[in-house]
Design an enzyme around this catalytic site. Structure first.
Site, PDB file in Angstrom:
ATOM      1  N   THR A  65     114.559  23.744  29.612  1.00 51.67           N
ATOM      2  CA  THR A  65     115.595  22.833  29.147  1.00 51.67           C
ATOM      3  C   THR A  65     115.777  21.672  30.107  1.00 51.67           C
ATOM      4  O   THR A  65     115.511  21.798  31.314  1.00 51.67           O
ATOM      5  CB  THR A  65     116.933  23.587  29.009  1.00 51.67           C
ATOM      6  OG1 THR A  65     117.997  22.667  28.769  1.00 51.67           O
ATOM      7  CG2 THR A  65     117.254  24.369  30.273  1.00 51.67           C
ATOM      8  N   TYR A  73     124.164  28.764  32.850  1.00 49.91           N
ATOM      9  CA  TYR A  73     123.022  28.528  31.953  1.00 49.91           C
ATOM     10  C   TYR A  73     121.937  27.733  32.669  1.00 49.91           C
ATOM     11  O   TYR A  73     120.751  28.094  32.633  1.00 49.91           O
ATOM     12  CB  TYR A  73     123.483  27.790  30.699  1.00 49.91           C
ATOM     13  CG  TYR A  73     122.342  27.352  29.812  1.00 49.91           C
ATOM     14  CD1 TYR A  73     121.667  28.275  29.014  1.00 49.91           C
ATOM     15  CD2 TYR A  73     121.931  26.018  29.765  1.00 49.91           C
ATOM     16  CE1 TYR A  73     120.618  27.883  28.208  1.00 49.91           C
ATOM     17  CE2 TYR A  73     120.883  25.621  28.951  1.00 49.91           C
ATOM     18  CZ  TYR A  73     120.223  26.551  28.171  1.00 49.91           C
ATOM     19  OH  TYR A  73     119.178  26.153  27.383  1.00 49.91           O
TER      20      TYR A  73
END
Length: 357
Positions: free
Chosen positions: A132, A175
């Protein structure tokens, strides 16, 4: 060739998280080209069984399925044993969820990725990992100025090309930490063990088969909200900018990386729509309003932890390595997604059931 050899089934490509949005599109692409696919998933996310039913209906016996949680190392290793290659797309995907339950986020994103790598190492199968842009943190080093509906970098090169892979890792939020650590483990398995691994650091992917929520899949979430007459909450002023990439282009990139994995192993690539597909939240909402003819009900809240006011992927590295380019212009892609959502997410349930049965 003997009858015995003709009947030997080709080893499948495993897609861990294969019933999800990107995973099911990737599976469909491979299966459509005659590649056997093994979907490995725990089916914990609401609605993903519809994607699996669609794949099973369309492709039948070329698709095999194992219901496994990536946190179960031994069952996962057993499931991965027949795979000739692995796409690892399973994850806890929301920053907000990671802040509420960082332990589960750690278990899924980091321990789960470690388990995938160990399973791959046992059978020497290449791994392409879905990372990501959050591994770059909130990017405070990129100085911005305000335009009418967006933020834009003051640096001319970043405005022209976006953020490249040399910007430096800066994990933020649980995250970001879990995905960032997993990203580095995937790359290190190429260095330490010679495993053929590569990482794709994705920007915002959108398209058919997406379950858009406020926390993940925001392009689909905006469309679903507007088409359903529900209000949308904007965190911050809406001038945040992202480059959005249609899932068909993402699938092409994943497949191209696997095809060249021996040349690309140990490398990380940014994957996004690039400057030509960069939109602010405000500009996307304006386009959706124009496209649908619907009024948009907006609420505003404070910006969320770890949000990037600007991220546009510089994709020159993957373009140079593979000749890959984003093909779908963002307006065309958003219109495509809106049409798909109207047909398959907003019909009466009996219509959806008939489609996926």
């Amino acid at each position: 060739m003997s009858e015995r050899h003709r009947n030997v089934r080709k080893a499948p490509v495993a897609i861990v998280g294969g019933s999800g949005f990107i995973g099911s599109n990737l599976a469909d692409s491979l299966l459509s080209d005659g590649e056997p696919v093994l979907v490995i998933d725990n089916f914990s996310r609401s609605g993903v069984e519809q994607n699996l039913e669609w794949l099973a209906q369309k492709h039948g016996s070329h698709l095999s399925v194992e219901t496994v949680d990536i946190r179960d190392r031994h069952r996962l290793a057993s499931a991965l044993a027949p795979a000739r290659a692995i796409f690892h797309l399973a994850a806890q995907t929301a920053v907000t969820t990671s802040l509420v339950d960082p332990a589960e986020d750690l278990d899924i994103n980091l321990q789960g990725t470690f388990n995938v790598l160990e399973g791959a190492r046992q059978v020497n199968a290449p791994v392409v990992f879905a990372s990501t842009n959050k591994v770059y943190g909130s990017l405070p080093q990129i100085k911005l100025r305000e335009a009418d509906d967006r933020y834009e970098p003051t640096n001319e090169a970043v405005r022209a090309y976006g953020v490249d892979e040399t910007i430096g890792l800066d994990f933020c939020t649980p995250y970001g930490c879990s995905k960032g650590a997993a990203d580095q483990y995937v790359l290190d398995y190429a260095k330490s063990y010679g495993l053929s691994t590569a990482v794709l650091r994705m920007s915002c992917i959108y398209g058919p088969r997406q379950f858009g929520t406020e926390d993940q899949g925001w392009v689909a979430h905006f469309l679903l909200s507007v088409l359903s007459g529900r209000p949308i909450t904007i965190y911050g002023d809406g001038k945040q900018v992202r480059d959005i990439l249609h899932v068909s282009d993402a699938v092409a990139a994943y497949r191209a990386v696997l095809a060249r994995i021996e040349d690309l192993k140990g490398h990380a690539f940014n994957l996004g729509g690039g400057p030509r597909n960069a939109v602010s939240l405000r500009s996307l909402l304006s386009e959706i309003a124009s496209m649908t003819g619907h009024d948009i009900m907006l609420r505003h809240e404070l910006e969320r932890a770890g949000d990037q006011p600007f991220f546009v992927a510089d994709t020159r590295k993957i373009e140079a390595a593979l000749g890959w380019h984003a093909q779908v212009p963002w307006r065309e892609g958003v219109s495509d997604l809106a049409s798909w959502l109207l047909r398959h997410r907003l019909q009466p349930r009996r219509e959806v059931a008939r489609y996926v049965a």
